[in-house]
Scaffold this motif. Structure first.
Motif, mmCIF file in Angstrom:
data_model
loop_
_atom_site.group_PDB
_atom_site.id
_atom_site.type_symbol
_atom_site.label_atom_id
_atom_site.label_comp_id
_atom_site.label_asym_id
_atom_site.label_seq_id
_atom_site.Cartn_x
_atom_site.Cartn_y
_atom_site.Cartn_z
ATOM 1 N N CYS A 14 -3.408 -7.807 -6.787
ATOM 2 C CA CYS A 14 -3.945 -8.694 -5.818
ATOM 3 C C CYS A 14 -5.156 -8.185 -5.700
ATOM 4 O O CYS A 14 -6.275 -9.072 -5.334
ATOM 5 C CB CYS A 14 -3.055 -8.727 -4.399
ATOM 6 N N ASP A 92 -7.018 3.266 -3.439
ATOM 7 C CA ASP A 92 -5.431 3.190 -3.617
ATOM 8 C C ASP A 92 -4.799 4.543 -3.754
ATOM 9 O O ASP A 92 -5.289 5.359 -4.147
ATOM 10 C CB ASP A 92 -5.242 2.407 -5.238
ATOM 11 N N ALA A 93 -3.738 4.519 -2.989
ATOM 12 C CA ALA A 93 -2.961 5.795 -2.886
ATOM 13 C C ALA A 93 -2.268 6.356 -4.148
ATOM 14 O O ALA A 93 -2.148 7.574 -4.200
ATOM 15 C CB ALA A 93 -1.869 5.384 -1.781
ATOM 16 N N ARG A 101 0.400 1.423 -9.596
ATOM 17 C CA ARG A 101 1.868 1.494 -9.202
ATOM 18 C C ARG A 101 2.531 0.480 -10.075
ATOM 19 O O ARG A 101 3.902 0.614 -10.344
ATOM 20 C CB ARG A 101 1.648 0.803 -7.692
ATOM 21 N N ARG A 115 8.628 -11.703 -14.902
ATOM 22 C CA ARG A 115 9.822 -12.849 -14.545
ATOM 23 C C ARG A 115 8.810 -14.085 -14.368
ATOM 24 O O ARG A 115 9.482 -15.156 -14.177
ATOM 25 C CB ARG A 115 10.265 -12.283 -13.187
ATOM 26 N N SER A 116 7.532 -14.201 -14.179
ATOM 27 C CA SER A 116 6.889 -14.944 -13.677
ATOM 28 C C SER A 116 6.241 -15.777 -14.802
ATOM 29 O O SER A 116 6.097 -15.280 -15.864
ATOM 30 C CB SER A 116 5.727 -14.558 -12.606
ATOM 31 N N VAL A 215 -5.205 5.274 2.807
ATOM 32 C CA VAL A 215 -5.673 4.847 4.061
ATOM 33 C C VAL A 215 -4.797 5.221 5.066
ATOM 34 O O VAL A 215 -3.507 5.030 5.089
ATOM 35 C CB VAL A 215 -5.913 3.186 3.921
ATOM 36 N N PRO A 507 4.066 -12.993 -2.306
ATOM 37 C CA PRO A 507 4.516 -11.688 -2.961
ATOM 38 C C PRO A 507 4.313 -11.555 -4.153
ATOM 39 O O PRO A 507 4.329 -10.576 -4.869
ATOM 40 C CB PRO A 507 5.958 -11.466 -2.495
ATOM 41 N N LEU A 509 2.619 -12.906 -8.395
ATOM 42 C CA LEU A 509 1.048 -13.127 -8.683
ATOM 43 C C LEU A 509 0.468 -14.268 -8.409
ATOM 44 O O LEU A 509 -0.796 -14.422 -8.549
ATOM 45 C CB LEU A 509 1.263 -12.824 -10.236
HETATM 46 C C1 LIG Z 1 9.515 -4.184 -10.568
HETATM 47 C C2 LIG Z 1 8.997 -5.207 -10.174
HETATM 48 C C3 LIG Z 1 8.518 -6.213 -10.912
HETATM 49 C C4 LIG Z 1 7.855 -7.622 -10.636
HETATM 50 N N1 LIG Z 1 7.723 -8.354 -11.280
HETATM 51 C C5 LIG Z 1 6.988 -9.365 -11.056
HETATM 52 C C6 LIG Z 1 6.720 -10.514 -12.075
HETATM 53 O O1 LIG Z 1 7.089 -10.510 -13.121
HETATM 54 N N2 LIG Z 1 6.074 -11.322 -11.481
HETATM 55 C C7 LIG Z 1 5.466 -11.841 -10.275
HETATM 56 O O2 LIG Z 1 4.699 -12.599 -10.160
HETATM 57 N N3 LIG Z 1 5.565 -10.659 -9.389
HETATM 58 C C8 LIG Z 1 6.515 -9.808 -9.682
HETATM 59 N N4 LIG Z 1 6.713 -8.593 -8.967
HETATM 60 C C9 LIG Z 1 6.124 -8.731 -7.638
HETATM 61 C C10 LIG Z 1 4.893 -7.968 -7.713
HETATM 62 O O3 LIG Z 1 5.130 -6.747 -6.812
HETATM 63 C C11 LIG Z 1 3.828 -8.624 -7.172
HETATM 64 O O4 LIG Z 1 3.499 -9.878 -8.053
HETATM 65 C C12 LIG Z 1 2.459 -7.802 -7.509
HETATM 66 O O5 LIG Z 1 2.736 -6.436 -7.673
HETATM 67 C C13 LIG Z 1 1.658 -7.982 -6.194
HETATM 68 O O6 LIG Z 1 0.649 -7.380 -6.152
HETATM 69 P P1 LIG Z 1 0.023 -6.691 -4.827
HETATM 70 O O7 LIG Z 1 -1.377 -6.208 -5.237
HETATM 71 O O8 LIG Z 1 -0.063 -7.493 -3.741
HETATM 72 O O9 LIG Z 1 0.903 -5.271 -4.604
HETATM 73 P P2 LIG Z 1 1.206 -3.981 -5.452
HETATM 74 O O10 LIG Z 1 1.179 -4.187 -6.806
HETATM 75 O O11 LIG Z 1 2.438 -3.334 -4.474
HETATM 76 O O12 LIG Z 1 -0.181 -2.966 -5.176
HETATM 77 C C14 LIG Z 1 -0.459 -2.515 -3.695
HETATM 78 C C15 LIG Z 1 -1.045 -1.622 -4.015
HETATM 79 O O13 LIG Z 1 -1.748 -0.953 -2.646
HETATM 80 C C16 LIG Z 1 -1.656 0.304 -2.483
HETATM 81 N N5 LIG Z 1 -1.463 0.906 -1.405
HETATM 82 C C17 LIG Z 1 -0.526 0.690 -0.377
HETATM 83 N N6 LIG Z 1 -0.477 1.141 0.703
HETATM 84 C C18 LIG Z 1 -1.864 1.816 0.697
HETATM 85 C C19 LIG Z 1 -2.704 2.748 1.472
HETATM 86 N N7 LIG Z 1 -2.335 3.074 2.838
HETATM 87 N N8 LIG Z 1 -3.690 3.259 0.950
HETATM 88 C C20 LIG Z 1 -4.183 3.082 -0.131
HETATM 89 N N9 LIG Z 1 -3.525 2.229 -0.908
HETATM 90 C C21 LIG Z 1 -2.350 1.472 -0.584
HETATM 91 C C22 LIG Z 1 -0.407 0.869 -3.580
HETATM 92 O O14 LIG Z 1 -0.507 2.106 -4.045
HETATM 93 C C23 LIG Z 1 -0.478 -0.436 -4.661
HETATM 94 O O15 LIG Z 1 -1.283 0.004 -5.804
HETATM 95 C C24 LIG Z 1 7.346 -7.371 -9.228
HETATM 96 C C25 LIG Z 1 8.054 -6.598 -8.512
HETATM 97 C C26 LIG Z 1 8.428 -5.366 -8.686
HETATM 98 C C27 LIG Z 1 8.673 -4.336 -7.999
#
Ligand SMILES: Cc1cc2nc3c(=O)[nH]c(=O)nc-3n(C[C@H](O)[C@H](O)[C@H](O)COP(=O)(O)OP(=O)(O)OC[C@H]3O[C@@H](n4cnc5c(N)ncnc54)[C@H](O)[C@@H]3O)c2cc1C
Length: 574
Positions: A14, A92-93, A101, A115-116, A215, A507, A509
């Motif tokens: 994201c 990023d943490a 991550r 999966r998507s 953060v 939640p 992609l």
């Molecule tokens: C194993 C797994 C497989 C998945 N497969 C799919 C898939 O195939 N297709 C799909 O659409 N979705 C999938 N998902 C859902 C997936 O999590 C999301 O699509 C995607 O990771 C969301 O991205 P995001 O950036 O919102 O969150 P995240 O990927 O969780 O990234 C959030 C980032 O914020 C950082 N962060 C959090 N708190 C702090 C802080 N206080 N300070 C600094 N940095 C911080 C974290 O370190 C992390 O790097 C999957 C999830 C998991 C767990």
């Protein structure tokens, strides 16, 4: 102290989607009427907006667009992006790189394929960008068909037969348009990551943009409010900044100032471990872990038992895909038996949201979601569309095979109640569950129980929420339609925490790309307004009237606030 234009918290998909969209001069692919209107607006006001000619690759302001693959950009693009674009800092943490991550978890769970579907990705340039990338790089072999959902061309006879059989699954309807079947293939993780790297390269999002910092708090006040907290009056780049409110983002390594903050922190909260007597969820314990915190699998004391050919038993709690993926990993690594506990039934679905939110009727559902009367109604729709954890048909087969060979005991509708750790033997004993199951001594427990999202429980949001309270439903903030915390506070949120505005796909992609599109459009607006406010204040003049007119038009085409008001103004001017 330097004030960044935009500070993005989170370098996951994201965060990457937002950063890329902020560097993309031409808007993303169209989805809705509103987006068509944006094109009309761009046509009319192209002189002040950069527009790429799709044939020549040139844009109206004579700047090469990052999304064009011309060598011109490749040689100069990074420099231009940094020099002329929005000044971005990403924190990023987990690491000073994109998607650390994501990569850690995919490696730990040995996930080869997403999966998507193919149109879930982070590239702002094009809805079909991931599919296009696969063809361009001749990597079509890395697209996986979903048997029973879409796949190779099937005869009508076979299709009828398929519908009869797949109807047993919750996503067994003909909701996917066969003409778009390639959209519903899933990409290999290698292909997906290569495409993300391509986005990073194309938009110049690499060098020095990301810092590894966690953060710890966010504050939004007039700059003078922070004097005494290490910032002093004479260190601000521009004294006029004293007049405006800005963000101070504190981290485990210092503090940063920014005009706009984007939260892209995924679930944001710590992983959830259900209440089980004998488990102290706040402690690190050698006998259990949450799936999101796995360090080594199986852990060292289990590995040495496997090597010594002693019997090993693992307990995995959770009913989603992660629990089955981990079951498969530990069985392959030599664990004798896995006891898999699920609170409910075993649900099988292609995607983790219902197919009608992804298939050909998704826009209808999304429209119903957007036009719902209240956020409570929207939250209900999200819960129904996601409907708890589920596994894919492919992993169902893998699980069935392990059950057949006796490697896995599956217990559905079962909850773990209590456990007792024997530190000497390094096993869990006296396990009780409801209903009661006979367990042997267990060497290790993995909780694949997800993360409960609640923005008011995120530690770094505490002081911010106190100073800027807002409504919440189901732990999600009631953001405004621009994904902003409120009309006066330019804290943008994307991903899971923006669920009440983005819908059940938030939640995943799909939330990344749609969220980025809405945020980038509005970030540009906020920054422009701040600049013009500062300019007019500095010169002592009223804000430029032409700018004001264009601003109202922008608001109209972006579908913000009361659109009829803006229309009246437009007609009055004409
Ligand atoms: C194993 C797994 C497989 C998945 N497969 C799919 C898939 O195939 N297709 C799909 O659409 N979705 C999938 N998902 C859902 C997936 O999590 C999301 O699509 C995607 O990771 C969301 O991205 P995001 O950036 O919102 O969150 P995240 O990927 O969780 O990234 C959030 C980032 O914020 C950082 N962060 C959090 N708190 C702090 C802080 N206080 N300070 C600094 N940095 C911080 C974290 O370190 C992390 O790097 C999957 C999830 C998991 C767990």
């Amino acid at each position: 102290m330097h004030i960044h234009d935009v500070l993005i918290v989170g370098a996951g998909p994201c965060g990457l989607a937002v950063a890329a969209r902020l560097r993309e001069h031409t808007p993303s692919a169209t989805f809705t009427d509103d987006e068509h209107q944006r094109y009309h607006w761009i046509k009319k006001h192209g002189r002040c907006m950069n527009i790429r000619n799709y044939k020549t690759g040139r844009d109206s302001l004579n700047r090469p667009s990052p999304s064009s693959r011309s060598s011109n950009y490749e040689s100069h693009g990074e420099a231009r992006g940094v020099e002329q674009g929005v000044d971005i800092l990403v924190l990023d943490a987990e690491g000073a790189a994109w998607m650390v991550r994501w990569q850690r978890l995919f490696k730990a769970f040995e996930i080869d394929y997403l999966r998507s579907p193919m149109f879930f990705h982070v590239d702002p340039a094009d809805r079909d960008a991931l599919l296009g990338y696969a063809y361009e790089k001749e990597r079509e072999k890395e697209l996986q068909a979903l048997p029973g959902c879409v796949g190779k061309e099937v005869s009508k006879h076979r299709q009828k037969k398929k519908w009869k059989t797949v109807r047993r699954m919750s996503q067994g309807g003909p909701d996917v348009d066969e003409r778009d079947r390639k959209d519903y293939y899933t990409p290999s993780n290698n292909l997906f990551e290569a495409h993300c790297n391509e986005v990073v390269r194309r938009y110049g999002l690499r060098d020095g943009l990301i810092r590894q910092e966690r953060v710890t708090s966010i504050n939004y006040e007039a700059l003078t409010y922070f004097y005494g907290e290490n910032e002093s009056n004479d260190t601000v780049d521009d004294p006029l900044d004293n007049l405006t409110k800005i963000f101070r983002v504190s981290t485990d390594r210092g503090a940063h100032l920014a005009r706009v903050v984007v939260l892209a922190v995924g679930p944001g909260n710590s992983p959830s471990i259900p209440p089980v007597l004998g488990i102290e969820s706040s402690n690190i314990h050698e006998g259990y872990t949450h799936a999101m915190q796995i360090k080594q699998l199986p852990p060292p004391h289990v590995m040495s038992k496997i090597q010594a050919r002693k019997p090993t038993n693992l307990l995995i709690v959770g009913g989603g895909l992660t629990s089955v993926q981990l079951t498969d990993v530990v069985v392959k690594r030599g664990v004798d038996r896995v006891h898999l506990l699920m609170r409910g039934p075993l649900k099988v679905k292609y995607f983790d949201i219902e197919l009608d939110w992804i298939g050909k009727f998704r826009n209808i559902n999304q429209a119903v979601f957007w036009s719902a009367d209240s956020d409570e109604e929207r939250f209900k729709m999200i819960s129904e569309a996601r409907n708890g954890g589920s596994i894919t048909p492919r992993y169902r087969k893998i699980l069935d095979a392990h059950v057949k060979t006796g490697k896995v005991s599956l217990h559905t509708f079962t909850e773990l109640r209590s456990v007792s750790w024997d530190a000497h033997a390094k096993t869990w004993n006296k396990l009780t569950s409801s209903p009661m199951v006979e367990f042997p001594p267990i060497d290790f427990i993995i909780f694949a129980t997800g993360v409960h999202t609640n923005v008011s429980k995120i530690p770094f949001m505490q002081s911010f929420i106190q100073r800027h309270p807002t409504d919440m439903v189901g732990g999600l903030p009631c953001l405004n339609d621009d994904l902003m915390w409120s009309n006066d506070v330019p804290l943008f949120i994307t991903g899971r925490l923006a669920g009440l505005r983005l819908g059940p796909g938030a939640p995943n992609l799909v939330g990344a790309r749609v969220g980025a599109e809405r945020i980038a459009w509005n970030v540009e607006d906020v920054l422009r307004k701040l600049r013009s406010h500062k300019r007019s204040f500095g010169s002592g003049e009223r804000e430029d009237d032409e700018d004001g007119g264009i601003e109202r038009l922008r608001e109209y085409v972006a579908g913000r606030r009361n659109r009829f008001d803006t229309l009246i103004n437009v007609f009055e001017e004409e």
